[in-house]
Design a protein around this motif. Sequence first.
Motif, PDB file in Angstrom:
ATOM      1  N   UNK A 284       0.720  -1.234   0.093  1.00  0.00           N
ATOM      2  CA  UNK A 284       0.043  -0.069  -0.228  1.00  0.00           C
ATOM      3  C   UNK A 284       1.028   1.133  -0.019  1.00  0.00           C
ATOM      4  N   UNK A 285       0.314   2.453   0.463  1.00  0.00           N
ATOM      5  CA  UNK A 285       0.839   3.599   0.401  1.00  0.00           C
ATOM      6  C   UNK A 285       1.421   4.036  -0.901  1.00  0.00           C
TER       7      UNK A 285
ATOM      8  N   UNK B  34      -6.791   2.044 -10.214  1.00  0.00           N
ATOM      9  CA  UNK B  34      -5.662   1.713  -9.204  1.00  0.00           C
ATOM     10  C   UNK B  34      -4.839   0.396  -9.492  1.00  0.00           C
ATOM     11  N   UNK B  35      -5.813  -0.724  -9.727  1.00  0.00           N
ATOM     12  CA  UNK B  35      -4.900  -1.875  -9.896  1.00  0.00           C
ATOM     13  C   UNK B  35      -4.164  -2.092 -11.152  1.00  0.00           C
ATOM     14  N   UNK B  36      -4.576  -1.482 -12.136  1.00  0.00           N
ATOM     15  CA  UNK B  36      -3.851  -1.756 -13.177  1.00  0.00           C
ATOM     16  C   UNK B  36      -2.555  -0.777 -12.983  1.00  0.00           C
ATOM     17  N   UNK B  37      -2.583   0.177 -12.404  1.00  0.00           N
ATOM     18  CA  UNK B  37      -1.520   1.152 -12.272  1.00  0.00           C
ATOM     19  C   UNK B  37      -0.480   0.719 -11.193  1.00  0.00           C
ATOM     20  N   UNK B  38      -1.021  -0.086 -10.255  1.00  0.00           N
ATOM     21  CA  UNK B  38      -0.122  -0.786  -9.201  1.00  0.00           C
ATOM     22  C   UNK B  38       0.281  -2.188  -9.486  1.00  0.00           C
ATOM     23  N   UNK B  39      -0.077  -2.824 -10.417  1.00  0.00           N
ATOM     24  CA  UNK B  39       0.091  -4.242 -10.438  1.00  0.00           C
ATOM     25  C   UNK B  39       1.575  -4.747 -10.698  1.00  0.00           C
ATOM     26  N   UNK B  40       2.331  -3.989 -11.464  1.00  0.00           N
ATOM     27  CA  UNK B  40       3.755  -4.305 -11.436  1.00  0.00           C
ATOM     28  C   UNK B  40       4.602  -4.406 -10.008  1.00  0.00           C
TER      29      UNK B  40
ATOM     30  N   UNK C 117      -2.578  -2.707   3.288  1.00  0.00           N
ATOM     31  CA  UNK C 117      -2.548  -1.670   4.299  1.00  0.00           C
ATOM     32  C   UNK C 117      -3.483  -0.446   3.487  1.00  0.00           C
ATOM     33  N   UNK C 118      -4.324   0.255   4.302  1.00  0.00           N
ATOM     34  CA  UNK C 118      -4.893   1.428   3.749  1.00  0.00           C
ATOM     35  C   UNK C 118      -3.852   2.812   3.448  1.00  0.00           C
ATOM     36  N   UNK C 119      -2.943   2.892   4.633  1.00  0.00           N
ATOM     37  CA  UNK C 119      -2.443   4.197   4.912  1.00  0.00           C
ATOM     38  C   UNK C 119      -3.208   5.306   4.799  1.00  0.00           C
ATOM     39  N   UNK C 120      -4.341   5.187   5.592  1.00  0.00           N
ATOM     40  CA  UNK C 120      -5.147   6.378   5.635  1.00  0.00           C
ATOM     41  C   UNK C 120      -4.956   7.209   7.013  1.00  0.00           C
ATOM     42  N   UNK C 121      -5.272   8.408   6.728  1.00  0.00           N
ATOM     43  CA  UNK C 121      -5.978   9.319   5.711  1.00  0.00           C
ATOM     44  C   UNK C 121      -4.928   9.610   4.735  1.00  0.00           C
ATOM     45  N   UNK C 122      -3.765   9.284   4.754  1.00  0.00           N
ATOM     46  CA  UNK C 122      -2.709   9.926   3.894  1.00  0.00           C
ATOM     47  C   UNK C 122      -3.138   9.704   2.400  1.00  0.00           C
ATOM     48  N   UNK C 123      -3.361   8.190   1.881  1.00  0.00           N
ATOM     49  CA  UNK C 123      -3.831   7.915   0.535  1.00  0.00           C
ATOM     50  C   UNK C 123      -5.136   8.419   0.435  1.00  0.00           C
ATOM     51  N   UNK C 124      -6.036   8.873   1.452  1.00  0.00           N
ATOM     52  CA  UNK C 124      -7.211   9.372   0.941  1.00  0.00           C
ATOM     53  C   UNK C 124      -7.280  10.589   0.401  1.00  0.00           C
ATOM     54  N   UNK C 125      -6.087  11.259  -0.095  1.00  0.00           N
ATOM     55  CA  UNK C 125      -5.974  12.400  -1.076  1.00  0.00           C
ATOM     56  C   UNK C 125      -6.113  11.931  -2.438  1.00  0.00           C
ATOM     57  N   UNK C 126      -5.910  10.753  -2.733  1.00  0.00           N
ATOM     58  CA  UNK C 126      -5.878  10.275  -4.097  1.00  0.00           C
ATOM     59  C   UNK C 126      -7.227   9.183  -4.330  1.00  0.00           C
ATOM     60  N   UNK C 127      -7.789   8.597  -3.371  1.00  0.00           N
ATOM     61  CA  UNK C 127      -8.671   7.880  -3.371  1.00  0.00           C
ATOM     62  C   UNK C 127      -9.559   7.271  -2.360  1.00  0.00           C
ATOM     63  N   UNK C 128     -10.746   6.665  -2.380  1.00  0.00           N
ATOM     64  CA  UNK C 128     -11.677   6.239  -1.309  1.00  0.00           C
ATOM     65  C   UNK C 128     -11.096   5.041  -0.800  1.00  0.00           C
TER      66      UNK C 128
ATOM     67  N   UNK D 216     -10.177   1.511  -2.649  1.00  0.00           N
ATOM     68  CA  UNK D 216      -8.872   1.133  -2.363  1.00  0.00           C
ATOM     69  C   UNK D 216      -8.706  -0.461  -2.134  1.00  0.00           C
ATOM     70  N   UNK D 217      -9.714  -1.080  -1.267  1.00  0.00           N
ATOM     71  CA  UNK D 217      -9.593  -2.289  -0.900  1.00  0.00           C
ATOM     72  C   UNK D 217     -10.138  -3.194  -2.062  1.00  0.00           C
ATOM     73  N   UNK D 218     -11.250  -2.413  -2.964  1.00  0.00           N
ATOM     74  CA  UNK D 218     -11.508  -3.310  -4.216  1.00  0.00           C
ATOM     75  C   UNK D 218     -10.171  -3.348  -5.118  1.00  0.00           C
TER      76      UNK D 218
END
Length: 358
Positions: A256-257, A279-285, A302-313, A317-319
């Motif tokens: 995450x993060x 998100x999945x496509x961008x992060x897959x590698x 990991x969620x890394x919330x609320x830091x990652x919340x600036x970019x996604x819900x 994220x968990x989906x």
Amino acid sequence: MTPAPTPPFTPSRQIAVREEWLAQVQEEALDPALPIVDPHHHLWDREGERYLLDDLLRDTASGHDLRATVFVQCGAMYRASGPEDERSLGETEFVNGVAAASASGTYGSLRACAGIVGFVDLTLGDRVTPLLEAHLAAAGARFRGVRNRTAWHPSPEVRSNLLSPPPGPLENPRFVEGARRLAAQRLVLDIWAYQTQLPHVLAVARAVPELTVVVNHCGGPLGVGPFAGRRAEGFEEWRREVLALAALPNTVMKLGGLAMEVGGHDFHLHDLPPRSATLAEAWRPVIHTLIEAFGARRCMFESNFPVDKGMCGYGVLWNAFKRLAAGTSEAERTALFSGTATRVYRLQDAPGCEGLAA
């Protein structure tokens, strides 16, 4: 897609959370019966930033089966006075109070902050052990580890916190001595380091083989400053370092993060927030490299919330993580979403968490 106006940064150097923007994309939870332990989030109440239990509860009520969470140090609620080395006890006391409120069941079945990763300066030598004992006394079976401020890069464009630590804590011999004292207390070491610092993380993990070293945020792949516009080259450099880490059996990786600004993604600059497939496509590698290298029993989403919340819900994220775990076995999926976190942080021993499966 038309770029939206650049969102502001918060005072602590995070992308500002815009609830109305995030509300534009809602998704039904995939595999909603899959138990989840979120092993990395923060709580704070600062000028221009607030994320407390009620905010966490709103995010976790997104249709996914959140069972428990782990709080990770962020400099919140330090004591206003007293010896400098003891002021971080205020954070542990504050979070333990939140955990106790959650464990009462008043706010639902989620056991928020069942594990607490606090702050003790590991370069303090002989003072480390009594400080660890004080945090354990404050939080008991919930206190599970320590994280220091270590993420540093010489470029001013590579920043993920308002206060950048001085270079060198990971290379300090006293840091390794402090890490040994962690292991003696059956505590873990969380480390947030950029990809350029991973050789130092490797050295710490190798020097204290009896210590579990939890590497945060996928090992800090960078996409800004000197790494902007050279993602492929940077990926190969990052991959080489994380493969070396994976060879050490006492290392664990948090997946995450990746929605932090330092990663170089720009989802926050668009009119609509990203969907989970994007998100999945961008992060897959990155994610697939880590799962293959470490194995599911040494990886945890990991969620890394609320830091990652600036970019996604949160639900999106968990989906995305569930999409990225497609094709794994049932045992691997359990490990990635709850089992590894429960085992590493011994959450089954925390009050109210006896039913968690490690």
